[in-house]
Design a protein around this motif. Structure first.
Motif, PDB file in Angstrom:
ATOM      1  N   HIS A  60     130.471  37.298 -59.864  1.00  0.00           N
ATOM      2  CA  HIS A  60     131.868  37.392 -59.432  1.00  0.00           C
ATOM      3  C   HIS A  60     131.958  38.222 -58.148  1.00  0.00           C
ATOM      4  N   PHE A  61     131.289  39.378 -58.154  1.00  0.00           N
ATOM      5  CA  PHE A  61     131.304  40.272 -56.987  1.00  0.00           C
ATOM      6  C   PHE A  61     130.631  39.603 -55.795  1.00  0.00           C
ATOM      7  N   PHE A  62     129.512  38.915 -56.048  1.00  0.00           N
ATOM      8  CA  PHE A  62     128.788  38.267 -54.960  1.00  0.00           C
ATOM      9  C   PHE A  62     129.630  37.167 -54.311  1.00  0.00           C
ATOM     10  N   VAL A  63     130.399  36.436 -55.122  1.00  0.00           N
ATOM     11  CA  VAL A  63     131.247  35.374 -54.570  1.00  0.00           C
ATOM     12  C   VAL A  63     132.272  35.965 -53.610  1.00  0.00           C
ATOM     13  N   TYR A  64     132.937  37.046 -54.031  1.00  0.00           N
ATOM     14  CA  TYR A  64     133.938  37.675 -53.175  1.00  0.00           C
ATOM     15  C   TYR A  64     133.308  38.146 -51.863  1.00  0.00           C
ATOM     16  N   SER A  65     132.126  38.762 -51.950  1.00  0.00           N
ATOM     17  CA  SER A  65     131.451  39.272 -50.762  1.00  0.00           C
ATOM     18  C   SER A  65     131.066  38.127 -49.830  1.00  0.00           C
ATOM     19  N   ALA A  66     130.555  37.037 -50.418  1.00  0.00           N
ATOM     20  CA  ALA A  66     130.129  35.895 -49.612  1.00  0.00           C
ATOM     21  C   ALA A  66     131.314  35.250 -48.896  1.00  0.00           C
ATOM     22  N   VAL A  67     132.424  35.098 -49.602  1.00  0.00           N
ATOM     23  CA  VAL A  67     133.608  34.498 -48.986  1.00  0.00           C
ATOM     24  C   VAL A  67     134.152  35.413 -47.877  1.00  0.00           C
ATOM     25  N   ALA A  68     134.092  36.723 -48.107  1.00  0.00           N
ATOM     26  CA  ALA A  68     134.545  37.667 -47.083  1.00  0.00           C
ATOM     27  C   ALA A  68     133.674  37.566 -45.831  1.00  0.00           C
ATOM     28  N   TRP A  69     132.352  37.424 -46.020  1.00  0.00           N
ATOM     29  CA  TRP A  69     131.453  37.286 -44.874  1.00  0.00           C
ATOM     30  C   TRP A  69     131.712  35.978 -44.129  1.00  0.00           C
ATOM     31  N   PHE A  70     131.886  34.901 -44.885  1.00  0.00           N
ATOM     32  CA  PHE A  70     132.152  33.595 -44.287  1.00  0.00           C
ATOM     33  C   PHE A  70     133.470  33.611 -43.514  1.00  0.00           C
ATOM     34  N   GLY A  71     134.513  34.175 -44.143  1.00  0.00           N
ATOM     35  CA  GLY A  71     135.809  34.272 -43.465  1.00  0.00           C
ATOM     36  C   GLY A  71     135.730  35.123 -42.215  1.00  0.00           C
ATOM     37  N   GLY A  72     134.957  36.210 -42.287  1.00  0.00           N
ATOM     38  CA  GLY A  72     134.784  37.065 -41.126  1.00  0.00           C
ATOM     39  C   GLY A  72     134.117  36.343 -39.967  1.00  0.00           C
ATOM     40  N   GLN A  73     133.146  35.473 -40.293  1.00  0.00           N
ATOM     41  CA  GLN A  73     132.479  34.695 -39.246  1.00  0.00           C
ATOM     42  C   GLN A  73     133.465  33.753 -38.556  1.00  0.00           C
ATOM     43  N   LEU A  74     134.336  33.127 -39.349  1.00  0.00           N
ATOM     44  CA  LEU A  74     135.328  32.217 -38.763  1.00  0.00           C
ATOM     45  C   LEU A  74     136.303  32.961 -37.850  1.00  0.00           C
ATOM     46  N   ILE A  75     136.758  34.125 -38.320  1.00  0.00           N
ATOM     47  CA  ILE A  75     137.700  34.907 -37.514  1.00  0.00           C
ATOM     48  C   ILE A  75     137.019  35.420 -36.242  1.00  0.00           C
ATOM     49  N   LEU A  76     135.753  35.862 -36.383  1.00  0.00           N
ATOM     50  CA  LEU A  76     135.015  36.356 -35.223  1.00  0.00           C
ATOM     51  C   LEU A  76     134.834  35.253 -34.191  1.00  0.00           C
ATOM     52  N   LEU A  77     134.657  34.020 -34.669  1.00  0.00           N
ATOM     53  CA  LEU A  77     134.531  32.888 -33.750  1.00  0.00           C
ATOM     54  C   LEU A  77     135.796  32.736 -32.908  1.00  0.00           C
ATOM     55  N   LEU A 124     136.330  44.159 -36.770  1.00  0.00           N
ATOM     56  CA  LEU A 124     137.681  43.901 -37.276  1.00  0.00           C
ATOM     57  C   LEU A 124     137.808  42.574 -38.029  1.00  0.00           C
ATOM     58  N   PRO A 125     137.201  41.464 -37.556  1.00  0.00           N
ATOM     59  CA  PRO A 125     137.325  40.202 -38.305  1.00  0.00           C
ATOM     60  C   PRO A 125     136.829  40.283 -39.735  1.00  0.00           C
ATOM     61  N   PHE A 126     135.764  41.052 -39.966  1.00  0.00           N
ATOM     62  CA  PHE A 126     135.232  41.164 -41.323  1.00  0.00           C
ATOM     63  C   PHE A 126     136.139  42.020 -42.204  1.00  0.00           C
ATOM     64  N   ALA A 127     136.782  43.022 -41.593  1.00  0.00           N
ATOM     65  CA  ALA A 127     137.755  43.816 -42.344  1.00  0.00           C
ATOM     66  C   ALA A 127     138.963  42.974 -42.729  1.00  0.00           C
ATOM     67  N   ILE A 128     139.424  42.134 -41.786  1.00  0.00           N
ATOM     68  CA  ILE A 128     140.557  41.241 -42.065  1.00  0.00           C
ATOM     69  C   ILE A 128     140.212  40.268 -43.175  1.00  0.00           C
ATOM     70  N   SER A 129     139.003  39.702 -43.101  1.00  0.00           N
ATOM     71  CA  SER A 129     138.575  38.734 -44.110  1.00  0.00           C
ATOM     72  C   SER A 129     138.464  39.380 -45.483  1.00  0.00           C
ATOM     73  N   ALA A 130     137.868  40.562 -45.544  1.00  0.00           N
ATOM     74  CA  ALA A 130     137.724  41.260 -46.825  1.00  0.00           C
ATOM     75  C   ALA A 130     139.090  41.577 -47.418  1.00  0.00           C
ATOM     76  N   ARG A 131     140.023  41.991 -46.561  1.00  0.00           N
ATOM     77  CA  ARG A 131     141.383  42.287 -47.044  1.00  0.00           C
ATOM     78  C   ARG A 131     142.054  41.026 -47.581  1.00  0.00           C
ATOM     79  N   ALA A 132     141.826  39.898 -46.906  1.00  0.00           N
ATOM     80  CA  ALA A 132     142.426  38.639 -47.349  1.00  0.00           C
ATOM     81  C   ALA A 132     141.861  38.208 -48.701  1.00  0.00           C
ATOM     82  N   VAL A 133     140.535  38.366 -48.864  1.00  0.00           N
ATOM     83  CA  VAL A 133     139.902  38.005 -50.141  1.00  0.00           C
ATOM     84  C   VAL A 133     140.435  38.893 -51.260  1.00  0.00           C
ATOM     85  N   TYR A 134     140.566  40.190 -50.967  1.00  0.00           N
ATOM     86  CA  TYR A 134     141.100  41.109 -51.980  1.00  0.00           C
ATOM     87  C   TYR A 134     142.531  40.738 -52.335  1.00  0.00           C
ATOM     88  N   GLY A 135     143.325  40.407 -51.315  1.00  0.00           N
ATOM     89  CA  GLY A 135     144.717  40.029 -51.567  1.00  0.00           C
ATOM     90  C   GLY A 135     144.820  38.761 -52.385  1.00  0.00           C
TER      91      GLY A 135
END
Length: 227
Positions: A60-77, A124-135
């Motif tokens: 469960h924890f790994f899924v959240y972390s992976a999605v946060a990393w993936f989302g951060g990559q998209l935002i960073l792009l 910053l993109p990874f922080a935004i992504s992590a916050r979105a996943v948490y939300g």
């Protein structure tokens, strides 16, 4: 493949504008996180692992972390043009300052500030992504709407319908959160409950979820409906 391509483009930019990214530690950490994300998302979801059971609780924890990393990559792009322009501005400023030895202290201070700003912006993109996943897994939003309907039968005046939508029970929304949702439903005291789609992603959680709504049924005068 898409994630690997995006990560490669992002790392290429970061290695150009941030000196620490040239180190092997950063390079291999970046590579490891990207590879781990590909493995977690590529393996876990097609296997339909039941994230709501203790057997896969750590996953469960790994899924959240992976999605946060993936989302951060998209935002960073998306951030890439901004970082590129900032880097060009910083480089130009650096060249100008080199030509003015008398203002060396001020130049170094300004240069350090710009370099630090670039580093913070790249994170910053990874922080935004992590916050979105948490939300996504913690926020339950309640919206109330009063409807005015002409020629509504008198016995339906004040009739209250509670609509539940897009819970996606599974990776982001577990049975404990479903209990929180049911508590909100009870507090609203609806006459009717409708669940209008995207209720569940992990079918292993379907039966325990239905049991929870069966227990709620006696508190809903006109029943609970699903589609």
């Amino acid at each position: 493949v898409l994630l690997s391509l995006i990560s490669g483009l992002n790392y290429r930019l970061l290695s150009r504008i941030l000196t620490p990214c040239h180190t092997k530690v950063v390079k291999y950490t970046y590579l490891f996180l990207t590879a781990a994300t590909v493995l977690i998302l590529g393996y876990g979801w097609p296997k339909h692992l039941s994230l709501g059971t203790s057997q896969y609780e750590i996953y469960h924890f790994f899924v959240y972390s992976a999605v946060a990393w993936f989302g951060g990559q998209l935002i960073l792009l998306i951030f890439q043009p901004i970082l590129y322009i900032a880097h060009k501005t910083f480089t130009k400023s650096k060249k100008t300052e080199t030509q003015k030895p008398a203002s060396m202290d001020a130049a170094m201070t300004r240069r350090g500030f710009l370099q630090s700003s670039l580093a913070v912006t790249s994170l910053l993109p990874f922080a935004i992504s992590a916050r979105a996943v948490y939300g996504a897994q913690s926020n339950l939003i309640v919206e109330r709407h009063s409807l005015s309907i002409s020629q509504l039968p008198s016995h339906l005046k004040g009739f209250k319908i509670c609509q539940i939508s897009d819970t996606h029970l599974g990776p982001y929304f577990d049975l404990d959160m479903l209990d929180d949702l049911i508590t909100l439903v009870v507090q609203e005291k609806p006459d009717l409950v409708v669940i209008t789609g995207d209720f569940i992603d992990d079918l292993d959680l379907l039966r325990p979820a239905l049991n929870k709504f069966n227990d709620l049924h006696s508190l809903i005068p006109h029943g609970i409906y699903y589609c």
